[in-house]
Motif scaffolding. Structure first.
Motif, PDB file in Angstrom:
ATOM      1  N   ALA A  65       1.238   4.157  -2.753  1.00 15.07           N
ATOM      2  CA  ALA A  65       0.825   5.518  -2.408  1.00 15.07           C
ATOM      3  C   ALA A  65       1.913   6.534  -2.702  1.00 15.07           C
ATOM      4  CB  ALA A  65       0.434   5.594  -0.935  1.00 15.07           C
ATOM      5  N   ARG A  66       3.160   6.176  -2.509  1.00 14.80           N
ATOM      6  CA  ARG A  66       4.265   7.119  -2.696  1.00 14.80           C
ATOM      7  C   ARG A  66       4.492   7.460  -4.171  1.00 14.80           C
ATOM      8  NH1 ARG A  66       7.282   8.326   1.661  1.00 14.80           N
ATOM      9  NH2 ARG A  66       6.936   7.132   3.577  1.00 14.80           N
ATOM     10  N   GLY A  67       4.023   6.624  -5.061  1.00 15.02           N
ATOM     11  CA  GLY A  67       4.134   6.951  -6.480  1.00 15.02           C
ATOM     12  C   GLY A  67       5.550   7.140  -6.977  1.00 15.02           C
ATOM     13  N   GLY A  68       6.501   6.455  -6.364  1.00 19.25           N
ATOM     14  CA  GLY A  68       7.891   6.562  -6.784  1.00 19.25           C
ATOM     15  C   GLY A  68       8.688   7.636  -6.080  1.00 19.25           C
ATOM     16  N   LEU A  69       8.043   8.449  -5.245  1.00 16.64           N
ATOM     17  CA  LEU A  69       8.754   9.486  -4.495  1.00 16.64           C
ATOM     18  C   LEU A  69       9.316   8.893  -3.209  1.00 16.64           C
ATOM     19  CD1 LEU A  69       6.236  12.466  -4.850  1.00 16.64           C
ATOM     20  CD2 LEU A  69       8.258  11.969  -6.256  1.00 16.64           C
ATOM     21  N   TRP A 115       0.838  -1.200   0.000  1.00 20.23           N
ATOM     22  CA  TRP A 115       0.000   0.000   0.000  1.00 20.23           C
ATOM     23  C   TRP A 115       0.873   1.251   0.000  1.00 20.23           C
ATOM     24  CZ3 TRP A 115      -0.892   4.593   2.123  1.00 20.23           C
ATOM     25  CH2 TRP A 115      -2.107   5.201   1.884  1.00 20.23           C
ATOM     26  N   GLU A 116       1.881   1.282   0.882  1.00 21.84           N
ATOM     27  CA  GLU A 116       2.700   2.491   0.989  1.00 21.84           C
ATOM     28  C   GLU A 116       3.573   2.694  -0.246  1.00 21.84           C
ATOM     29  OE1 GLU A 116       5.892   4.436   4.110  1.00 21.84           O
ATOM     30  OE2 GLU A 116       4.234   3.229   4.897  1.00 21.84           O
ATOM     31  N   TYR A 117       4.105   1.607  -0.786  1.00 22.96           N
ATOM     32  CA  TYR A 117       4.874   1.699  -2.035  1.00 22.96           C
ATOM     33  C   TYR A 117       4.018   2.312  -3.136  1.00 22.96           C
ATOM     34  CZ  TYR A 117       7.160  -0.108  -6.301  1.00 22.96           C
ATOM     35  OH  TYR A 117       7.737  -0.245  -7.544  1.00 22.96           O
TER      36      TYR A 117
END
Length: 318
Positions: A197-201, A193-195
């Motif tokens: 959500a961060r969208g590569g940032l 989920w967190e990976y």
């Protein structure tokens, strides 16, 4: 206190964090009335489920998970650490009311809120003459409303007209698992989920970067104004919004923060599961959990008007 216009996460004062406006828990030991057994997923299972916004194929890899600057140490966001996920596909949006309705119609599933006969509703959505009912102990703006469930989000007098493309709410972890079993999908792990959500940032508090409202532009649905008495709805919404109402992150995923909390597969603590993303009830004065690393836990039978879920599946080439 944060400066006016500064919406970066801040640590609480010496008296600790204020009570969170997060999703409240069903009382420990609460049992549904006799004779209201949960329906198991049955009936025809769809050959494939195409989420409302489609699938997004993510390659997986290593990323920096968590945060060293959490306003809520008890949530155990930190320390920031390297994590890895395999390739997977994630739904572009949270599960909608229309999608959940198809599941309920096909299986006869009755949610935990329906079986118990009540769920938690934000008091600001209730009429002034609403009869007094139990409130959440540490968050009195949450009210026990008999007859509130996913089809009746604010109680018996409410419905889903105009909200079929909004995220389904009043769903427990159990309900989310039942949907997944029927649809042939699963809940994301917290790392997945967190990976996503961060969208590569890396190391950014929001799916788009450092600032909550970059250039004054609203990027998510949260409580605006003075919590809990006055929501200006400056971002366009007092309650939930359509699942794709705001611009997606770089992975093409909508509303990863704000709108509704989303269940994850991982345990948060004994008897509790992880929720991620914050909701339309979050406000900087009480709940800075509308961040990519933020997390909270709740019991698997709990439900409220700001809790939903999103699904994932294996990458097609696995």
């Amino acid at each position: 206190m944060p400066r006016a216009g500064d919406h970066r996460p801040v640590r609480p004062g010496a008296d600790g964090p204020r009570p969170a406006c997060c999703a409240p828990a069903r009382p420990v030991g609460a049992q549904p009335p006799a004779g209201r057994a949960a329906a198991r997923p049955a009936g025809p299972r769809p050959a494939s489920v195409q989420p409302h916004g489609g699938w997004r194929e993510l390659p997986g890899g290593r990323f920096l998970m968590g945060s060293d600057d959490s306003p809520y140490p008890a949530d155990r966001e930190g320390p920031a650490r390297q994590a890895a996920v395999d390739a997977f596909a994630v739904a572009a949006t949270a599960v909608t009311n229309a999608e959940f309705a198809a599941f309920a119609e096909a299986t006869g599933h009755r949610t935990d809120a329906e079986r118990h006969g009540w769920s938690f509703v934000f008091g600001g959505f209730l009429p002034d003459d609403f009869p007094p009912t139990r409130a959440a102990a540490t968050a009195p703006w949450w009210r026990q409303v008999h007859g509130a469930h996913w089809r009746r989000p604010e109680g018996p007098a409410s419905g889903l007209d105009g909200r079929w493309d909004h995220p389904v709410v009043h769903v427990s972890y159990h309900d989310a698992l039942a949907y997944c079993a029927w649809a042939g999908v699963r809940l994301p792990t917290e790392a997945e989920w967190e990976y996503a959500a961060r969208g590569g940032l890396e190391g950014k508090p929001y799916p788009w970067g450092d600032e909550r409202d970059p250039g004054g532009e609203f990027r998510m649905n949260i409580f605006r104004g003075g919590f809990p008495a006055h929501n200006t709805a400056a971002d366009g919404y007092r309650g939930t919004c359509p699942v794709d109402a705001f611009p997606p992150n770089a992975y093409g995923l909508f509303n990863m923060t704000g709108n509704v909390w989303e269940w994850c597969a991982d345990p948060f603590a004994p008897g509790a599961r992880v929720l991620k993303g914050g909701s339309h009830m979050c406000h900087e004065s009480y709940c800075l959990r509308y961040r990519t690393s933020a997390r909270m836990g709740n019991s698997p039978d709990s439900s409220s008007g700001n809790t939903g879920f999103r699904v994932v599946r294996r990458a097609p080439d696995e």
